[in-house]
Design a protein around this motif. Structure first.
Motif, PDB file in Angstrom:
ATOM      1  N   GLU A 117       0.785  -1.236   0.000  1.00 42.52           N
ATOM      2  CA  GLU A 117       0.000   0.000   0.000  1.00 42.52           C
ATOM      3  C   GLU A 117       0.825   1.299   0.000  1.00 42.52           C
ATOM      4  O   GLU A 117       0.741   2.097  -0.906  1.00 42.52           O
ATOM      5  CB  GLU A 117      -0.930  -0.022   1.233  1.00 42.52           C
ATOM      6  CG  GLU A 117      -1.868   1.146   1.303  1.00 42.52           C
ATOM      7  CD  GLU A 117      -3.078   0.976   0.381  1.00 42.52           C
ATOM      8  OE1 GLU A 117      -3.050   0.114  -0.522  1.00 42.52           O
ATOM      9  OE2 GLU A 117      -4.045   1.721   0.579  1.00 42.52           O
ATOM     10  N   ARG A 136      -3.523   6.358   4.916  1.00 43.49           N
ATOM     11  CA  ARG A 136      -4.079   5.423   5.901  1.00 43.49           C
ATOM     12  C   ARG A 136      -5.284   5.996   6.630  1.00 43.49           C
ATOM     13  O   ARG A 136      -6.054   5.250   7.234  1.00 43.49           O
ATOM     14  CB  ARG A 136      -3.000   5.028   6.899  1.00 43.49           C
ATOM     15  CG  ARG A 136      -1.951   4.145   6.201  1.00 43.49           C
ATOM     16  CD  ARG A 136      -0.888   3.619   7.106  1.00 43.49           C
ATOM     17  NE  ARG A 136       0.002   2.758   6.322  1.00 43.49           N
ATOM     18  CZ  ARG A 136       1.304   2.595   6.549  1.00 43.49           C
ATOM     19  NH1 ARG A 136       1.884   3.225   7.572  1.00 43.49           N
ATOM     20  NH2 ARG A 136       2.019   1.803   5.778  1.00 43.49           N
ATOM     21  N   LYS A 174      -8.638   9.349  -2.877  1.00 40.51           N
ATOM     22  CA  LYS A 174      -8.710   7.937  -3.280  1.00 40.51           C
ATOM     23  C   LYS A 174      -9.846   7.715  -4.275  1.00 40.51           C
ATOM     24  O   LYS A 174     -10.998   7.666  -3.879  1.00 40.51           O
ATOM     25  CB  LYS A 174      -8.905   7.071  -2.029  1.00 40.51           C
ATOM     26  CG  LYS A 174      -7.732   7.184  -1.034  1.00 40.51           C
ATOM     27  CD  LYS A 174      -8.154   6.929   0.402  1.00 40.51           C
ATOM     28  CE  LYS A 174      -7.085   7.405   1.382  1.00 40.51           C
ATOM     29  NZ  LYS A 174      -7.603   7.562   2.767  1.00 40.51           N
ATOM     30  N   HIS A 226      -5.070  -6.024  -2.094  1.00 41.74           N
ATOM     31  CA  HIS A 226      -4.547  -5.249  -0.971  1.00 41.74           C
ATOM     32  C   HIS A 226      -4.233  -3.813  -1.336  1.00 41.74           C
ATOM     33  O   HIS A 226      -3.894  -3.004  -0.473  1.00 41.74           O
ATOM     34  CB  HIS A 226      -3.280  -5.914  -0.406  1.00 41.74           C
ATOM     35  CG  HIS A 226      -2.127  -5.936  -1.382  1.00 41.74           C
ATOM     36  ND1 HIS A 226      -1.831  -7.040  -2.156  1.00 41.74           N
ATOM     37  CD2 HIS A 226      -1.218  -4.990  -1.713  1.00 41.74           C
ATOM     38  CE1 HIS A 226      -0.779  -6.779  -2.922  1.00 41.74           C
ATOM     39  NE2 HIS A 226      -0.396  -5.539  -2.681  1.00 41.74           N
ATOM     40  N   LEU A 227      -4.307  -3.471  -2.602  1.00 35.81           N
ATOM     41  CA  LEU A 227      -3.760  -2.191  -3.048  1.00 35.81           C
ATOM     42  C   LEU A 227      -4.836  -1.187  -3.447  1.00 35.81           C
ATOM     43  O   LEU A 227      -5.751  -1.510  -4.190  1.00 35.81           O
ATOM     44  CB  LEU A 227      -2.839  -2.457  -4.255  1.00 35.81           C
ATOM     45  CG  LEU A 227      -1.850  -1.362  -4.616  1.00 35.81           C
ATOM     46  CD1 LEU A 227      -0.838  -1.172  -3.497  1.00 35.81           C
ATOM     47  CD2 LEU A 227      -1.155  -1.712  -5.915  1.00 35.81           C
ATOM     48  N   SER A 228      -4.724   0.053  -2.931  1.00 36.03           N
ATOM     49  CA  SER A 228      -5.515   1.181  -3.434  1.00 36.03           C
ATOM     50  C   SER A 228      -4.827   1.698  -4.678  1.00 36.03           C
ATOM     51  O   SER A 228      -3.728   2.241  -4.585  1.00 36.03           O
ATOM     52  CB  SER A 228      -5.546   2.324  -2.419  1.00 36.03           C
ATOM     53  OG  SER A 228      -6.272   1.980  -1.286  1.00 36.03           O
ATOM     54  N   ASP A 229      -5.455   1.565  -5.808  1.00 38.43           N
ATOM     55  CA  ASP A 229      -4.825   2.006  -7.051  1.00 38.43           C
ATOM     56  C   ASP A 229      -5.931   2.342  -8.025  1.00 38.43           C
ATOM     57  O   ASP A 229      -6.805   1.505  -8.260  1.00 38.43           O
ATOM     58  CB  ASP A 229      -3.916   0.888  -7.598  1.00 38.43           C
ATOM     59  CG  ASP A 229      -3.126   1.314  -8.827  1.00 38.43           C
ATOM     60  OD1 ASP A 229      -2.645   2.466  -8.844  1.00 38.43           O
ATOM     61  OD2 ASP A 229      -3.004   0.502  -9.756  1.00 38.43           O
ATOM     62  N   ARG A 245     -11.253   2.218  -7.516  1.00 38.02           N
ATOM     63  CA  ARG A 245     -10.088   1.373  -7.760  1.00 38.02           C
ATOM     64  C   ARG A 245     -10.229   0.580  -9.056  1.00 38.02           C
ATOM     65  O   ARG A 245     -11.320   0.113  -9.391  1.00 38.02           O
ATOM     66  CB  ARG A 245      -9.918   0.381  -6.610  1.00 38.02           C
ATOM     67  CG  ARG A 245      -9.660   1.082  -5.290  1.00 38.02           C
ATOM     68  CD  ARG A 245      -9.548   0.057  -4.179  1.00 38.02           C
ATOM     69  NE  ARG A 245      -9.370   0.745  -2.900  1.00 38.02           N
ATOM     70  CZ  ARG A 245      -8.985   0.140  -1.791  1.00 38.02           C
ATOM     71  NH1 ARG A 245      -8.734  -1.172  -1.796  1.00 38.02           N
ATOM     72  NH2 ARG A 245      -8.840   0.810  -0.674  1.00 38.02           N
TER      73      ARG A 245
END
Ligand SMILES: [Mg+2]
Ligand SMILES: [Mg+2]
Ligand SMILES: [Mg+2]
Ligand SMILES: [Mg+2]
Lengths: 336, 336, 336, 336
Positions: A164, A317, A194, A204-207, A197
């Motif tokens: 992350e 976070r 954010k 697991h990744l915010s992208d 996604r």
């Protein structure tokens, strides 16, 4: 008049630095290698006729090592860099200078105790022809003051071990540094927005993410970070100033016309996009080692980037889009 | 088979609509004019042989007026639009539909009472070839879901009577609508980020600004609004999707090579940039009036834009960068 | 104030002219149709409520026909155009004005006998925004005298009935005319260079070709003609002048980024590329019919193009790369 | 493992080669210099610690000279290159290999007598990223056979001592070589077309010119040569193939937006445009000297270019546009 270089922890980037020093750059030679895995060190050293050392201390203190390159894992940087400083040897340290601001501060303290600049951080974008042209336009004053900067940092895909916070600490850190370089100002706050996604990512990744930064004079910077775009390594930067804008071009070597229309390639990866910048970076470092004065990105730059990253990671976070202040120590005159 | 059109409040945009209906479009004719200033109405009507009416009610109710265009000052829109609805006549109302959400709601109520769509709002970007190509690419599914949109809305200069909130209500309103059109989703929040201000502006004005919007599925939209850039009318839009990006091109009719390098013109103003879109917008409206079914941007679109503008203006007036929710009424099935 | 138009020989281009007059342009209406095939004329006329005439003479002489459009097969042009002239009615004739210089000369003689300009030839590139911008730059004098022009005329494919000489008479004729328009000079010689042939063509066809022209002041013009490029309708033009160059842009409505890199579309065909030019061409013709003075490309322009085509075709048929002189009659003052 | 290099006749290009070997490239060192003007040789040698020799023979035969670079005046090339061959030392000779085909043939004979390739000619465009990408696309077969190539070779201005034939022998010679490289075929004819002349030139000079070449398989090549365009060093190349086209891009490092529209810089001169190509050229030469096998452009390439230049110059001097055959000797197997 050749700079004899020892390399500590040669992984992918370290080996490409060795290759460029050996095959593409002037007046440098890699004469010493060390690695946690001695067999790996041996494999790297052999084809170039370099000596293998048991650890960073031994390599740094070798008589025929004039300067050191640190490309080991981030948490190991502080120890090696401080040892090089204490040995009075110039040290080029890949980014990040160190994973935490505390480590960076200790490096700065050691360097100041030594009384002269010995550390250069591997922020290679400062050596890219595009960013340099942007800086020249800004510095010329012809477009007035910079007001906003829009950045895109896009990769085709990220590996599973890309966690992350690395969108900030590993990816956007390049923009964090180059913004400071272009604008000549510190960053005072960071916020992460954010978006929706992509489905082309590990769960697991915010992208993607958008990192929003402000500088002391209130220049507003956005950095789109999108590390699973599926199509290419696409780096964009547009500085919007009072009387015009300056942006990175595509550096398109060719334009093709066919069923896909009129098109130019996007780079496949950072090696393709920034190969010339890497070469210039290391050549100028070798030159400055020979000249006796290190002039590239400093420990202070490494420290400042680390503090901005910290604020960015905290925002990432936190819930929603919260802005976090970037709290730097007062800048030592040593780094003025 | 010609649509006979009455125009209410012909200022700059109204007169350019009259000119295009008269000289460039098929099957429409302006037969009636009214204005608060009867002498102005007379000057506009005479060269095209149109009749002058004392007020909007008289014009709307004239037997030979098939449909109405409202280009008066925003606060006057509600009255004229509702009168046209009550007379059962199609009405094209320039943006904004009305300055407040309350007025827009009353228009929607009148229209629903009448039982059929009669209102079209002048959101002409939906008719631009560029935005339409972007929408076609998104709708084709080839690039996956949209995740982010980056917009630039830049004008060379703003007049002194261009007040603070107008960056949102007059300028960014175009992006607010066209984002809803491209993405097929409502906007759920708005936030304004305030960069360093240009010195090329009136002291009362925050310029530039960045408006940040989110949609129901979390698409993150940024809109740079910069109305005193000194150089041109520069509209940009890039939709970033899961497997690629689609952006407006420059529509460059020529490329010039000379002392300034290789260059293409930036439009001087919105008339130059969007002339074809204005023509398409009104031609399609005339077509739909003839066809008996209004299909362009609706009262709901005008209402939704007004509510997003409200949230944006509140954020602009608040300290720092605060996000405000966009609270829409439930969408009537009438507008589905 | 509507121009009532009769159309003679509505094939593909004729029907698209009818559609644009009916649905896109102001102040024109197609009221009369004739065709060698009366059933075809009936099918075309019916949906627009036009009358069908037995032949061109009947249509031209109908009281409610104000002006005539000739889109029949080239060999039939002379008869219809001369009849329209003799009836004193403005006539828009699709290119070519006529297949031979002799026919064009007879049209010019008829027009001069009538004492006023009645003929416009369908050279629509003069109405394209790109060529017009190029002309404006040249006429402004800012780049000095034009010295060379490089053109590309590329089509994705040619039909089997596209015969050898048509690369000149049907395809390059557009460049022949628009070069005369841009440069304001006559063409004095033509030569065809014959490159390696593509395998993607019918065996009877030389494709591609390069047509090389010179003007009175020695401007050197090359026109690449490639009608089976497989990828799109790609029209390029660069005028090289003493202090810079001006070229057509791609008019790219969007730019796409993805696996194919950064790209913009190439038009599929001439309708897509020149739709706006066709509309402007016919709207300006309708305007000039109403204004009483025909100002578009004249019979002289049609004649000059025919003579240049003749020289080009002779060079195409000759061995190697032979240059042929273009021998025009002295230009009548009538066409000054 | 450093290649020790002697340089013969260091003028502008020679000194820039010295600078790049010293400061930018790996594993080469300039250790010896000679020049007709001994004082000049001394000035060049001193800062790099090189020895000065009285003449080319002395330099070539020095024990510590591994390889030779010849950058003297063209008529002196043959002597130095043959002496290097006879000494068995690799020799990099700037273009042209020699001014006449006869001299080139004598070089080839000497080299063949020696039994191995020792000569490389300074045709640096073969090392440009753009031309290499074009070649890769062609070689991949994806666009079919090349049919035509359009080139532009434009300089901002030419000095007074730039004489008539130099447009071919000094300027277009780069395109002559790189066309042979891209297409893998010999050129069989040359013709010069002479457009209207710019007023921005010395009276003795025909400028611009168009050189038209054909290859064995009938690929048609045009090269616009315009050496007084006033605006920049503008090199363009588009290969048109059966299923698409590939062209050089502008390699734009930045794109600027302002009063001049959206623009990118044109290079100021060949050093700016081809700096990377020069570096690659010499680095690859140093590598091949170390590897023991010379692989760059050969004496045959220098000879073929000279013969094409001869034909071009004859056409330039002839009246009108006459084509001249390019008559090469049969290619020795040695150069296969
Ligand atoms: Mg780095
Ligand atoms: Mg509008
Ligand atoms: Mg036409
Ligand atoms: Mg060279």
């Amino acid at each position: 008049m050749t700079v004899r270089i020892g390399i500590i922890g040669p992984g992918g980037i370290g080996r490409s630095h060795i290759a460029r020093i050996t095959d593409k750059l002037a007046r440098g030679r890699v004469v010493a290698v060390t690695d946690l895995d001695p067999a790996h060190a041996q494999r790297v050293a052999e084809p170039i006729g370099a000596s293998v050392y048991a650890d960073d201390a031994a390599l740094i203190n070798a008589d025929d090592v004039d300067a050191v390159i640190v490309t080991s894992f981030g948490p190991a940087h502080e120890g090696s860099v401080v040892r090089a400083i204490e040995a009075g040897k110039p040290v080029f340290c890949e980014k990040p200078l160190a994973p935490t601001a505390a480590e960076c501060l200790r490096i700065m303290e050691a360097e100041q105790r030594g009384g002269r600049r010995l550390v250069q951080v591997g922020f290679m974008r400062r050596y890219d022809a595009g960013y340099r042209e942007i800086k020249a336009v800004l510095d010329s004053g012809g477009v007035g003051e910079a007001l906003m900067v829009h950045n895109r940092h896009r990769n085709p895909s990220s590996p599973e071990n890309y966690l992350e916070g690395m969108s900030i600490t590993d990816t956007a850190i390049h923009e964090i540094d180059v913004m400071r370089f272009l604008l000549g100002e510190e960053i005072v706050s960071a916020r992460v927005d954010k978006p929706k996604r992509t489905t082309n990512r590990f769960p697991h990744l915010s992208d993607p993410l958008v990192l929003v930064l402000r500088t002391t004079s209130d220049v507003l910077i956005d950095v789109e970070i999108f590390v699973n775009n599926t199509y290419g390594y696409d780096i964009q930067c547009e500085v919007v100033a009072e009387r015009g804008a300056v942006a990175l071009g595509d550096q398109n070597a060719t334009v093709r016309t066919g069923a896909a229309g009129r098109s130019n390639r996007i780079a496949a990866d950072y090696n393709e996009r920034f190969e010339a910048a890497f070469n210039t970076e290391l050549q100028e470092w070798i030159n400055s080692v020979q000249g006796g004065e290190i002039v590239g990105p400093s420990s202070w730059d490494g420290y400042a980037a680390a503090v901005v990253c910290d604020a960015g990671v905290r925002s990432l976070r936190a819930d929603g889009s919260q802005e976090f202040a970037v709290e730097l120590i007062e800048k030592p005159a040593f780094y003025a």
